[in-house]
Design a protein around this motif. Structure first.
Motif, PDB file in Angstrom:
ATOM      1  N   THR A  89       0.830  -1.206   0.000  1.00  0.00           N
ATOM      2  CA  THR A  89       0.000   0.000   0.000  1.00  0.00           C
ATOM      3  C   THR A  89       0.861   1.251   0.000  1.00  0.00           C
ATOM      4  O   THR A  89       0.602   2.191  -0.765  1.00  0.00           O
ATOM      5  CB  THR A  89      -0.929  -0.004   1.231  1.00  0.00           C
ATOM      6  OG1 THR A  89      -1.711  -1.201   1.212  1.00  0.00           O
ATOM      7  CG2 THR A  89      -1.848   1.195   1.241  1.00  0.00           C
ATOM      8  N   LEU A 133       1.151   4.282  -2.831  1.00  0.00           N
ATOM      9  CA  LEU A 133       0.911   5.675  -2.456  1.00  0.00           C
ATOM     10  C   LEU A 133       2.168   6.539  -2.551  1.00  0.00           C
ATOM     11  O   LEU A 133       2.151   7.707  -2.170  1.00  0.00           O
ATOM     12  CB  LEU A 133       0.355   5.742  -1.029  1.00  0.00           C
ATOM     13  CG  LEU A 133      -1.033   5.148  -0.823  1.00  0.00           C
ATOM     14  CD1 LEU A 133      -1.341   5.021   0.664  1.00  0.00           C
ATOM     15  CD2 LEU A 133      -2.084   5.988  -1.535  1.00  0.00           C
ATOM     16  N   ASP A 134       3.270   5.959  -3.021  1.00  0.00           N
ATOM     17  CA  ASP A 134       4.561   6.648  -3.084  1.00  0.00           C
ATOM     18  C   ASP A 134       5.049   7.077  -1.706  1.00  0.00           C
ATOM     19  O   ASP A 134       5.676   8.112  -1.538  1.00  0.00           O
ATOM     20  CB  ASP A 134       4.507   7.865  -4.016  1.00  0.00           C
ATOM     21  CG  ASP A 134       4.331   7.481  -5.467  1.00  0.00           C
ATOM     22  OD1 ASP A 134       4.833   6.410  -5.878  1.00  0.00           O
ATOM     23  OD2 ASP A 134       3.670   8.239  -6.204  1.00  0.00           O
ATOM     24  N   GLN A 135       4.752   6.254  -0.709  1.00  0.00           N
ATOM     25  CA  GLN A 135       5.181   6.543   0.653  1.00  0.00           C
ATOM     26  C   GLN A 135       6.241   5.567   1.149  1.00  0.00           C
ATOM     27  O   GLN A 135       6.653   5.637   2.302  1.00  0.00           O
ATOM     28  CB  GLN A 135       3.979   6.490   1.605  1.00  0.00           C
ATOM     29  CG  GLN A 135       2.938   7.530   1.333  1.00  0.00           C
ATOM     30  CD  GLN A 135       1.711   7.362   2.220  1.00  0.00           C
ATOM     31  OE1 GLN A 135       1.556   6.372   2.920  1.00  0.00           O
ATOM     32  NE2 GLN A 135       0.828   8.341   2.169  1.00  0.00           N
ATOM     33  N   LYS A 183       1.515  -1.535  -9.509  1.00  0.00           N
ATOM     34  CA  LYS A 183       1.264  -0.092  -9.422  1.00  0.00           C
ATOM     35  C   LYS A 183       0.997   0.517 -10.797  1.00  0.00           C
ATOM     36  O   LYS A 183       0.175   1.425 -10.925  1.00  0.00           O
ATOM     37  CB  LYS A 183       2.466   0.582  -8.752  1.00  0.00           C
ATOM     38  CG  LYS A 183       2.307   2.053  -8.514  1.00  0.00           C
ATOM     39  CD  LYS A 183       3.532   2.591  -7.804  1.00  0.00           C
ATOM     40  CE  LYS A 183       3.455   4.068  -7.626  1.00  0.00           C
ATOM     41  NZ  LYS A 183       4.624   4.595  -6.921  1.00  0.00           N
ATOM     42  N   SER A 199      -6.275   3.080   4.795  1.00  0.00           N
ATOM     43  CA  SER A 199      -5.346   2.883   3.672  1.00  0.00           C
ATOM     44  C   SER A 199      -6.118   2.734   2.368  1.00  0.00           C
ATOM     45  O   SER A 199      -5.706   3.256   1.328  1.00  0.00           O
ATOM     46  CB  SER A 199      -4.475   1.654   3.898  1.00  0.00           C
ATOM     47  OG  SER A 199      -3.614   1.862   4.991  1.00  0.00           O
ATOM     48  N   LEU A 258      -7.168   6.136   1.259  1.00  0.00           N
ATOM     49  CA  LEU A 258      -6.049   6.877   0.660  1.00  0.00           C
ATOM     50  C   LEU A 258      -5.790   6.420  -0.771  1.00  0.00           C
ATOM     51  O   LEU A 258      -5.524   7.245  -1.653  1.00  0.00           O
ATOM     52  CB  LEU A 258      -4.786   6.699   1.512  1.00  0.00           C
ATOM     53  CG  LEU A 258      -4.770   7.394   2.864  1.00  0.00           C
ATOM     54  CD1 LEU A 258      -3.548   6.952   3.673  1.00  0.00           C
ATOM     55  CD2 LEU A 258      -4.787   8.902   2.694  1.00  0.00           C
ATOM     56  N   LEU A 259      -5.872   5.109  -1.001  1.00  0.00           N
ATOM     57  CA  LEU A 259      -5.686   4.593  -2.366  1.00  0.00           C
ATOM     58  C   LEU A 259      -6.774   5.098  -3.299  1.00  0.00           C
ATOM     59  O   LEU A 259      -6.499   5.516  -4.433  1.00  0.00           O
ATOM     60  CB  LEU A 259      -5.651   3.066  -2.365  1.00  0.00           C
ATOM     61  CG  LEU A 259      -4.385   2.433  -1.814  1.00  0.00           C
ATOM     62  CD1 LEU A 259      -4.588   0.939  -1.600  1.00  0.00           C
ATOM     63  CD2 LEU A 259      -3.211   2.678  -2.754  1.00  0.00           C
ATOM     64  N   ASP A 319      -8.561   7.812  -2.938  1.00  0.00           N
ATOM     65  CA  ASP A 319      -8.362   9.255  -3.136  1.00  0.00           C
ATOM     66  C   ASP A 319      -7.240   9.526  -4.134  1.00  0.00           C
ATOM     67  O   ASP A 319      -7.316  10.476  -4.916  1.00  0.00           O
ATOM     68  CB  ASP A 319      -8.069   9.944  -1.810  1.00  0.00           C
ATOM     69  CG  ASP A 319      -9.290   9.997  -0.894  1.00  0.00           C
ATOM     70  OD1 ASP A 319     -10.419   9.746  -1.374  1.00  0.00           O
ATOM     71  OD2 ASP A 319      -9.108  10.258   0.314  1.00  0.00           O
ATOM     72  N   ARG A 320      -6.236   8.701  -4.103  1.00  0.00           N
ATOM     73  CA  ARG A 320      -5.115   8.896  -5.036  1.00  0.00           C
ATOM     74  C   ARG A 320      -5.485   8.509  -6.462  1.00  0.00           C
ATOM     75  O   ARG A 320      -5.198   9.229  -7.406  1.00  0.00           O
ATOM     76  CB  ARG A 320      -3.904   8.097  -4.585  1.00  0.00           C
ATOM     77  CG  ARG A 320      -2.752   8.230  -5.585  1.00  0.00           C
ATOM     78  CD  ARG A 320      -1.548   7.432  -5.175  1.00  0.00           C
ATOM     79  NE  ARG A 320      -0.537   7.551  -6.161  1.00  0.00           N
ATOM     80  CZ  ARG A 320       0.492   8.389  -6.116  1.00  0.00           C
ATOM     81  NH1 ARG A 320       0.627   9.199  -5.102  1.00  0.00           N
ATOM     82  NH2 ARG A 320       1.387   8.409  -7.079  1.00  0.00           N
ATOM     83  N   TYR A 321      -6.108   7.352  -6.630  1.00  0.00           N
ATOM     84  CA  TYR A 321      -6.349   6.818  -7.964  1.00  0.00           C
ATOM     85  C   TYR A 321      -7.735   7.117  -8.521  1.00  0.00           C
ATOM     86  O   TYR A 321      -7.998   6.847  -9.695  1.00  0.00           O
ATOM     87  CB  TYR A 321      -6.086   5.303  -7.975  1.00  0.00           C
ATOM     88  CG  TYR A 321      -4.627   4.987  -7.783  1.00  0.00           C
ATOM     89  CD1 TYR A 321      -3.715   5.149  -8.830  1.00  0.00           C
ATOM     90  CD2 TYR A 321      -4.137   4.560  -6.558  1.00  0.00           C
ATOM     91  CE1 TYR A 321      -2.365   4.881  -8.659  1.00  0.00           C
ATOM     92  CE2 TYR A 321      -2.782   4.280  -6.380  1.00  0.00           C
ATOM     93  CZ  TYR A 321      -1.913   4.447  -7.431  1.00  0.00           C
ATOM     94  OH  TYR A 321      -0.568   4.178  -7.263  1.00  0.00           O
ATOM     95  N   SER A 344      -9.589  10.371  -7.527  1.00  0.00           N
ATOM     96  CA  SER A 344      -9.846  11.587  -6.755  1.00  0.00           C
ATOM     97  C   SER A 344     -11.181  12.240  -7.122  1.00  0.00           C
ATOM     98  O   SER A 344     -11.786  12.914  -6.298  1.00  0.00           O
ATOM     99  CB  SER A 344      -8.699  12.586  -6.938  1.00  0.00           C
ATOM    100  OG  SER A 344      -8.570  12.928  -8.310  1.00  0.00           O
TER     101      SER A 344
END
Length: 126
Positions: free
Chosen positions: A47, A51-53, A64, A100, A103-104, A106-108, A110
């Motif tokens: 994850t 998320l690039d974290q 990804k 989590s 967040l995924l 929201d990122r992919y 939005s």
């Protein structure tokens, strides 16, 4: 052999290549998801990569790359096995780590264009 034979052969090969090209590589059809399901550290590691974290394993990098398209097409290029694997992993992530998963999303997604259809996909039993 006649020109017509070669034209037909080329057309058949073109159709076959299009059909085969409509799916993701079968390389990960037998990917062992057990470690992801049994170990939160590994699941959250993937994850974080998405998320690039955090760092990405080679497998995670491959996954990804297809996440945006898989979400947008509701796994339209997934083989049945891949679709089933994705459902199990996402259901597990949503259940154990809903923050989590959010967040995924929201990122992919939005703009929230694909969530409803993807949720329907996740509810399907194959």
């Amino acid at each position: 052999m006649s020109d017509l034979f070669y034209i037909r052969l080329i057309l058949v090969l073109a159709v076959v290549s299009i059909v085969v090209g409509d799916f993701y590589s079968s390389r990960y059809d037998n990917f062992d998801i057990t470690p992801l399901l049994e170990n939160d550290r590994i699941l959250l590691g993937y994850t974080k990569c998405f998320l690039d974290q955090g760092p990405c394993t080679p497998d995670a990098k491959d996954f990804k790359k297809v996440i945006p398209e898989a979400l947008q097409t509701v796994c339209g290029k997934c083989t049945q096995k891949q679709g089933n694997l994705i459902k199990v992993v996402v259901r597990t992530l949503r259940e154990r780590h809903p923050e989590s998963w959010k967040l995924l999303l929201d990122r992919y997604d939005s703009e929230k264009k694909f969530r409803e259809e993807f949720d329907k996909f996740l509810l399907q039993d194959d």
